[in-house]
Design an enzyme around this catalytic site. Structure first.
Site, short mmCIF file in Angstrom:
data_model
loop_
_atom_site.label_atom_id
_atom_site.label_comp_id
_atom_site.label_asym_id
_atom_site.label_seq_id
_atom_site.Cartn_x
_atom_site.Cartn_y
_atom_site.Cartn_z
N ASP A 239 17.59 64.72 128.45
CA ASP A 239 16.18 64.69 128.79
C ASP A 239 15.42 64.32 127.50
O ASP A 239 15.30 65.14 126.59
CB ASP A 239 15.76 66.06 129.32
CG ASP A 239 14.26 66.19 129.50
OD1 ASP A 239 13.50 65.28 129.10
OD2 ASP A 239 13.82 67.24 130.04
N HIS B 13 13.30 72.27 130.60
CA HIS B 13 12.10 72.08 131.42
C HIS B 13 12.55 72.13 132.89
O HIS B 13 13.68 71.73 133.21
CB HIS B 13 11.52 70.70 131.08
CG HIS B 13 10.21 70.40 131.72
ND1 HIS B 13 10.10 69.98 133.02
CD2 HIS B 13 8.95 70.46 131.24
CE1 HIS B 13 8.82 69.77 133.32
NE2 HIS B 13 8.10 70.06 132.24
N LYS C 141 3.84 60.16 127.65
CA LYS C 141 3.89 61.03 126.47
C LYS C 141 4.02 60.22 125.19
O LYS C 141 4.11 60.77 124.10
CB LYS C 141 5.08 62.00 126.58
CG LYS C 141 4.92 63.03 127.70
CD LYS C 141 6.06 64.03 127.63
CE LYS C 141 6.26 64.78 128.93
NZ LYS C 141 5.26 65.79 129.21
N GLN D 114 10.58 64.69 125.29
CA GLN D 114 9.87 65.11 124.07
C GLN D 114 10.45 64.50 122.80
O GLN D 114 9.94 64.77 121.70
CB GLN D 114 9.90 66.65 123.94
CG GLN D 114 9.20 67.38 125.08
CD GLN D 114 7.69 67.15 125.11
OE1 GLN D 114 7.09 66.61 124.18
NE2 GLN D 114 7.05 67.57 126.19
N CYS E 291 6.30 74.96 132.21
CA CYS E 291 7.39 74.53 133.10
C CYS E 291 8.75 74.99 132.58
O CYS E 291 9.75 74.27 132.71
CB CYS E 291 7.40 73.02 133.32
SG CYS E 291 5.89 72.41 134.05
N1 7TS Z 1 11.29 67.30 130.22
C1 7TS Z 1 10.60 67.82 129.20
C2 7TS Z 1 11.34 68.35 128.00
C3 7TS Z 1 9.20 67.85 129.25
O1 7TS Z 1 8.53 68.37 128.22
C4 7TS Z 1 8.53 67.33 130.39
C5 7TS Z 1 7.05 67.42 130.53
C6 7TS Z 1 9.31 66.77 131.41
C7 7TS Z 1 10.68 66.78 131.30
C8 7TS Z 1 8.71 66.17 132.64
O2 7TS Z 1 8.08 64.97 132.33
P1 7TS Z 1 7.25 64.17 133.46
O3 7TS Z 1 6.60 63.08 132.70
O4 7TS Z 1 8.21 63.72 134.48
O5 7TS Z 1 6.26 65.17 134.01
N2 7TS Z 1 6.47 68.44 129.75
C9 7TS Z 1 5.21 68.92 129.87
C10 7TS Z 1 4.70 69.88 129.01
O6 7TS Z 1 5.31 70.39 128.09
N3 7TS Z 1 3.44 70.17 129.36
O7 7TS Z 1 3.11 69.40 130.41
C11 7TS Z 1 4.21 68.63 130.74
#
Ligand code: 7TS
Length: 406
Positions: free
Chosen positions: A197, A120, A223, A200, A361
């Site tokens: 990371d 990501h 999430k 997910q 992303c």
């Molecule tokens: N890493 C992964 C693997 C992700 O899927 C996401 C967000 C992030 C980092 C960033 O997370 P945040 O909470 O800091 O924004 N993924 C997604 C997605 O798949 N669709 O919208 C956000």
């Protein structure tokens, strides 16, 4: 999993465009159960105060709730102590903290940071910035044709020059679970540290940071049934202790002079300013909720649903499904021939079905897949086979609609 779970999510009880809502975008953000919404309301109606300062009753209630949430998180991911749990705004903030503090102090010319092309952007751009600032080089583990990571490729790229390996536990596009425990062994054998990371993975499976032996681990509350604006940076105590704070100001100090100051001990030295108190309270309620359902049950349910979705979707003529055929997590990424994924998502929305379309992303991964964008349906504990059936029928209709139009 059944309707008893679904009923606990007020937002799912509505119609969108005249159809019962089918929410298939939990990888972007999950919906919130009533207990989490109520915990936030309860906190603001009864306990709200600033933490770590007031001697008054509300101040100690808020502090207890905030620090209690930290204990809950520590147990949830099996950290050794609450000193290893830092509350952040989310995964992105946590990864940036590691990059801008730890990485900049250890990396220099000739050092290497190892990533995969499926990261990501939040686990990619911070490392590009470190490379620019320090002269370190980025190296990529080549992916297998189905998008998975082969340990032999990891062995090729991780060397004595490697300082950091940064990798997603679960890809938000390919639906693969990366072998981070084995990658951690390889990293450590070469004198490197591993950053995981967990955006997910944490919502969908039991996580044990000690068993993985990862050095840093980042995830987001929103999430995993929690509110937006709260996330976690886990780090091994020795690494966090050696790390400089990222933000300076109130809350994080021990003693302040006119020209010099020093910091509180872990974890507070990383939490400058009034912390995300309500967010932590909401996250604690979300963890209670997930644990009551059982992380193993959630993982099993999603895996079953994804297998069912892969079977049903593969019957659709002209569909391309990305990632391994065998699913370990609950998301499916696809394209319909001749139909732009944004059009797919728009037509599905007219039937009350929410999916995501775009590059997710992950622009380097899109290039690797040789597409500009894809559609993605992602599942959580409140989804059912009926949701998959609705998705499949709507996709067949979409194809017919665009087929007739062209
Ligand atoms: N890493 C992964 C693997 C992700 O899927 C996401 C967000 C992030 C980092 C960033 O997370 P945040 O909470 O800091 O924004 N993924 C997604 C997605 O798949 N669709 O919208 C956000």
């Amino acid at each position: 999993m059944n309707n008893v779970i679904r009923e606990q999510f007020p937002i799912l009880q509505q119609e969108i465009n005249g159809h019962p809502l089918v929410y298939l975008d939990s990888a972007a953000t999950s919906q919130k159960p009533r207990v989490v919404i109520e915990a936030l309301q309860h906190y603001y109606e009864r306990d709200n105060a600033n933490v770590h300062r007031g001697v008054h009753t509300l101040g100690s209630r808020a502090t207890d709730a905030y620090e209690g949430a930290r204990e809950k998180v520590a147990k949830f991911i099996h950290a050794r102590s609450t000193q290893e749990i830092i509350f952040t705004r989310g995964t992105t903030t946590a990864l940036n903290m590691i990059a801008s503090s730890y990485a900049r102090s250890v990396c220099g010319e000739g050092d290497e940071i190892v990533l995969t092309p499926m990261e990501h952007h939040s686990n990619l751009i911070p490392w590009q910035q470190v490379a620019k600032a320090t002269g370190a080089t980025l190296k990529y583990i080549a992916l297998q044709p189905d998008g998975s990571v082969d340990l032999a490729e990891v062995e090729k790229v991780v060397t004595a020059r490697t300082k950091i390996v940064a990798i997603g536990y679960v890809s938000n596009v390919m639906g693969v679970v990366n072998p981070v425990k084995k990658i951690a062994e390889i990293a450590h054998r070469n004198g490197a540290i591993i950053v995981v990371d967990g955006a997910q993975s944490t919502p969908h499976m039991a996580v044990d940071v000690q068993d993985l032996d990862c050095d840093f681990y980042a995830f987001s509350g929103h999430k995993m049934c929690g509110p937006t604006g709260i996330g976690v940076l886990y780090g091994k105590k020795a690494l966090l202790e050696a790390m400089e704070p990222v933000e300076f100001g109130g809350e994080m100090i021990d003693d302040v002079g006119l020209y010099e100051s020093n910091w509180k001990e872990l974890p507070w030295k990383f939490e400058g300013g009034t912390p995300i108190i309500a967010g932590a309270v909401g996250l604690a309620a979300a963890i209670d909720f997930l644990e009551e359902v059982g992380m193993d049950n959630i993982e099993r349910h999603e895996r079953k649903l994804a297998a069912y979705a892969m079977d049903r979707l593969s019957e659709i003529e002209g569909i391309t499904l990305y990632g391994p055929r065998h699913r370990e997590v609950g998301l499916v990424t696809f394209n319909l021939a001749e139909v732009h994924p944004h059009d797919v998502a728009t037509v599905l929305d007219a039937s009350g079905i929410a999916i995501r379309a775009g590059h997710h992303c992950c622009q380097p991964l899109m290039r690797w897949l040789e597409v500009n964008s894809t559609a993605r349906a992602s599942f959580y504990l409140y989804n059912t086979e009926n949701d998959v059936d609705r998705l499949v029928s709507a996709l067949i209709q979409t194809k017919e609609y665009f087929g007739d139009a062209t």
